[in-house]
Design a protein around this motif. Structure first.
Motif, PDB file in Angstrom:
ATOM      1  N   LEU A 184      -6.524  10.714   4.709  1.00  0.00           N
ATOM      2  CA  LEU A 184      -5.141  11.022   4.348  1.00  0.00           C
ATOM      3  C   LEU A 184      -4.545   9.860   3.566  1.00  0.00           C
ATOM      4  CD1 LEU A 184      -2.656  12.804   4.462  1.00  0.00           C
ATOM      5  CD2 LEU A 184      -2.186  11.883   6.747  1.00  0.00           C
ATOM      6  N   LEU A 185      -4.880   8.640   3.958  1.00  0.00           N
ATOM      7  CA  LEU A 185      -4.381   7.460   3.242  1.00  0.00           C
ATOM      8  C   LEU A 185      -4.813   7.480   1.780  1.00  0.00           C
ATOM      9  CD1 LEU A 185      -3.015   4.683   3.172  1.00  0.00           C
ATOM     10  CD2 LEU A 185      -5.194   3.709   3.937  1.00  0.00           C
ATOM     11  N   ASP A 186      -6.072   7.741   1.521  1.00  0.00           N
ATOM     12  CA  ASP A 186      -6.553   7.777   0.139  1.00  0.00           C
ATOM     13  C   ASP A 186      -5.962   8.953  -0.632  1.00  0.00           C
ATOM     14  OD1 ASP A 186      -8.003   5.458   0.436  1.00  0.00           O
ATOM     15  OD2 ASP A 186      -9.864   6.498   0.955  1.00  0.00           O
ATOM     16  N   ALA A 187      -5.756  10.075   0.045  1.00  0.00           N
ATOM     17  CA  ALA A 187      -5.114  11.214  -0.629  1.00  0.00           C
ATOM     18  C   ALA A 187      -3.703  10.842  -1.053  1.00  0.00           C
ATOM     19  CB  ALA A 187      -5.097  12.436   0.289  1.00  0.00           C
ATOM     20  N   LEU A 188      -2.977  10.183  -0.170  1.00  0.00           N
ATOM     21  CA  LEU A 188      -1.603   9.792  -0.504  1.00  0.00           C
ATOM     22  C   LEU A 188      -1.588   8.768  -1.628  1.00  0.00           C
ATOM     23  CD1 LEU A 188      -0.148   9.442   3.113  1.00  0.00           C
ATOM     24  CD2 LEU A 188       0.401  11.226   1.447  1.00  0.00           C
ATOM     25  N   ARG A 189      -2.397   7.746  -1.512  1.00  0.00           N
ATOM     26  CA  ARG A 189      -2.356   6.643  -2.472  1.00  0.00           C
ATOM     27  C   ARG A 189      -3.026   7.003  -3.811  1.00  0.00           C
ATOM     28  NH1 ARG A 189      -0.859   1.703  -1.100  1.00  0.00           N
ATOM     29  NH2 ARG A 189      -2.203   0.840  -2.715  1.00  0.00           N
ATOM     30  N   ASP A 190      -4.233   7.553  -3.732  1.00  0.00           N
ATOM     31  CA  ASP A 190      -5.035   7.733  -4.938  1.00  0.00           C
ATOM     32  C   ASP A 190      -4.778   9.062  -5.653  1.00  0.00           C
ATOM     33  OD1 ASP A 190      -6.081   5.321  -4.178  1.00  0.00           O
ATOM     34  OD2 ASP A 190      -7.939   6.180  -3.353  1.00  0.00           O
ATOM     35  N   HIS A 191      -4.399  10.084  -4.896  1.00  0.00           N
ATOM     36  CA  HIS A 191      -4.203  11.396  -5.522  1.00  0.00           C
ATOM     37  C   HIS A 191      -2.728  11.692  -5.792  1.00  0.00           C
ATOM     38  CE1 HIS A 191      -8.406  12.800  -5.114  1.00  0.00           C
ATOM     39  NE2 HIS A 191      -8.402  11.952  -4.098  1.00  0.00           N
ATOM     40  N   ASP A 237      -0.298   9.114  -5.761  1.00  0.00           N
ATOM     41  CA  ASP A 237       0.362   7.873  -6.199  1.00  0.00           C
ATOM     42  C   ASP A 237       1.509   7.462  -5.282  1.00  0.00           C
ATOM     43  OD1 ASP A 237      -1.325   7.436  -8.399  1.00  0.00           O
ATOM     44  OD2 ASP A 237      -0.124   8.770  -9.645  1.00  0.00           O
ATOM     45  N   LEU A 238       1.372   7.756  -3.997  1.00  0.00           N
ATOM     46  CA  LEU A 238       2.370   7.328  -3.018  1.00  0.00           C
ATOM     47  C   LEU A 238       1.846   6.046  -2.373  1.00  0.00           C
ATOM     48  CD1 LEU A 238       3.204  10.827  -1.520  1.00  0.00           C
ATOM     49  CD2 LEU A 238       4.589   9.473  -3.105  1.00  0.00           C
ATOM     50  N   THR A 239       2.143   4.931  -2.989  1.00  0.00           N
ATOM     51  CA  THR A 239       1.535   3.663  -2.581  1.00  0.00           C
ATOM     52  C   THR A 239       2.351   2.910  -1.530  1.00  0.00           C
ATOM     53  OG1 THR A 239       2.594   2.583  -4.465  1.00  0.00           O
ATOM     54  CG2 THR A 239       0.334   3.389  -4.788  1.00  0.00           C
ATOM     55  N   GLY A 240       3.387   3.537  -1.017  1.00  0.00           N
ATOM     56  CA  GLY A 240       4.167   2.884   0.037  1.00  0.00           C
ATOM     57  C   GLY A 240       3.379   2.747   1.324  1.00  0.00           C
ATOM     58  N   THR A 241       2.434   3.647   1.541  1.00  0.00           N
ATOM     59  CA  THR A 241       1.551   3.555   2.692  1.00  0.00           C
ATOM     60  C   THR A 241       0.421   2.606   2.335  1.00  0.00           C
ATOM     61  OG1 THR A 241       2.099   5.827   3.218  1.00  0.00           O
ATOM     62  CG2 THR A 241       0.198   4.900   4.329  1.00  0.00           C
ATOM     63  N   LYS A 242       0.234   1.581   3.155  1.00  0.00           N
ATOM     64  CA  LYS A 242      -0.675   0.491   2.798  1.00  0.00           C
ATOM     65  C   LYS A 242      -2.015   0.584   3.511  1.00  0.00           C
ATOM     66  CE  LYS A 242       2.685  -1.353   0.475  1.00  0.00           C
ATOM     67  NZ  LYS A 242       2.790  -1.040  -0.924  1.00  0.00           N
ATOM     68  N   LYS A 243      -3.058   0.096   2.818  1.00  0.00           N
ATOM     69  CA  LYS A 243      -4.370  -0.070   3.419  1.00  0.00           C
ATOM     70  C   LYS A 243      -4.562  -1.570   3.596  1.00  0.00           C
ATOM     71  CE  LYS A 243      -7.868   2.309   1.819  1.00  0.00           C
ATOM     72  NZ  LYS A 243      -8.995   2.744   0.958  1.00  0.00           N
ATOM     73  N   VAL A 244      -4.364  -2.042   4.807  1.00  0.00           N
ATOM     74  CA  VAL A 244      -4.416  -3.479   5.055  1.00  0.00           C
ATOM     75  C   VAL A 244      -5.821  -3.887   5.462  1.00  0.00           C
ATOM     76  CG1 VAL A 244      -3.515  -5.358   6.448  1.00  0.00           C
ATOM     77  CG2 VAL A 244      -1.994  -3.553   5.653  1.00  0.00           C
ATOM     78  N   VAL A 245      -6.318  -3.297   6.482  1.00  0.00           N
ATOM     79  CA  VAL A 245      -7.687  -3.527   6.925  1.00  0.00           C
ATOM     80  C   VAL A 245      -8.214  -2.200   7.435  1.00  0.00           C
ATOM     81  CG1 VAL A 245      -7.460  -5.954   7.555  1.00  0.00           C
ATOM     82  CG2 VAL A 245      -6.904  -4.187   9.198  1.00  0.00           C
ATOM     83  N   ILE A 246      -9.495  -2.088   7.515  1.00  0.00           N
ATOM     84  CA  ILE A 246     -10.056  -0.826   7.994  1.00  0.00           C
ATOM     85  C   ILE A 246     -10.366  -0.958   9.484  1.00  0.00           C
ATOM     86  CG2 ILE A 246     -11.813   0.935   7.620  1.00  0.00           C
ATOM     87  CD1 ILE A 246      -9.929   0.599   5.280  1.00  0.00           C
ATOM     88  N   THR A 247      -9.343  -1.126  10.267  1.00  0.00           N
ATOM     89  CA  THR A 247      -9.465  -1.062  11.725  1.00  0.00           C
ATOM     90  C   THR A 247      -8.247  -0.308  12.215  1.00  0.00           C
ATOM     91  OG1 THR A 247      -8.180  -3.019  12.255  1.00  0.00           O
ATOM     92  CG2 THR A 247     -10.520  -3.349  11.800  1.00  0.00           C
TER      93      THR A 247
END
Ligand code: FES
Length: 82
Positions: A41-48, A50-60
């Motif tokens: 869902l994070l990648d769908a929001l950010r990459d598809h 362009d809603l970059t307010g949701t951050k990918k900080v670390v993968i844990t």
């Protein structure tokens, strides 16, 4: 997007999996996407979308910078498939 890529194992091409259609409503707007089955869902929001307010900080599951509300419940979007 271009043609699906293929990988080779033992010399035989392995076809790339088909994309799947998902419909999601974000901030009141419904959107349909074609994504790989493993898209978070994070990648769908950010990459598809362009809603970059949701951050990918670390993968844990501890950072929670990717937290979104789904049907009123808090979830980590990096751990949830689109
Ligand atoms: S990006 Fe840190 S918990 Fe999702």
């Amino acid at each position: 997007m271009g043609q699906p890529t293929t990988a080779k194992r033992s010399g035989n091409p392995i076809p790339a999996p088909h994309k799947i259609s998902v419909a999601i409503t974000v901030n009141g707007s419904e959107t349909k996407l074609e994504v790989a089955p493993w898209t978070t869902l994070l990648d769908a929001l950010r990459d598809h979308l362009d809603l970059t307010g949701t951050k990918k900080v670390v993968i844990t599951a501890s950072a929670a910078a990717c937290t979104v509300l789904v049907d009123g419940r808090r979830i980590n979007s990096c751990l949830t498939l689109a």
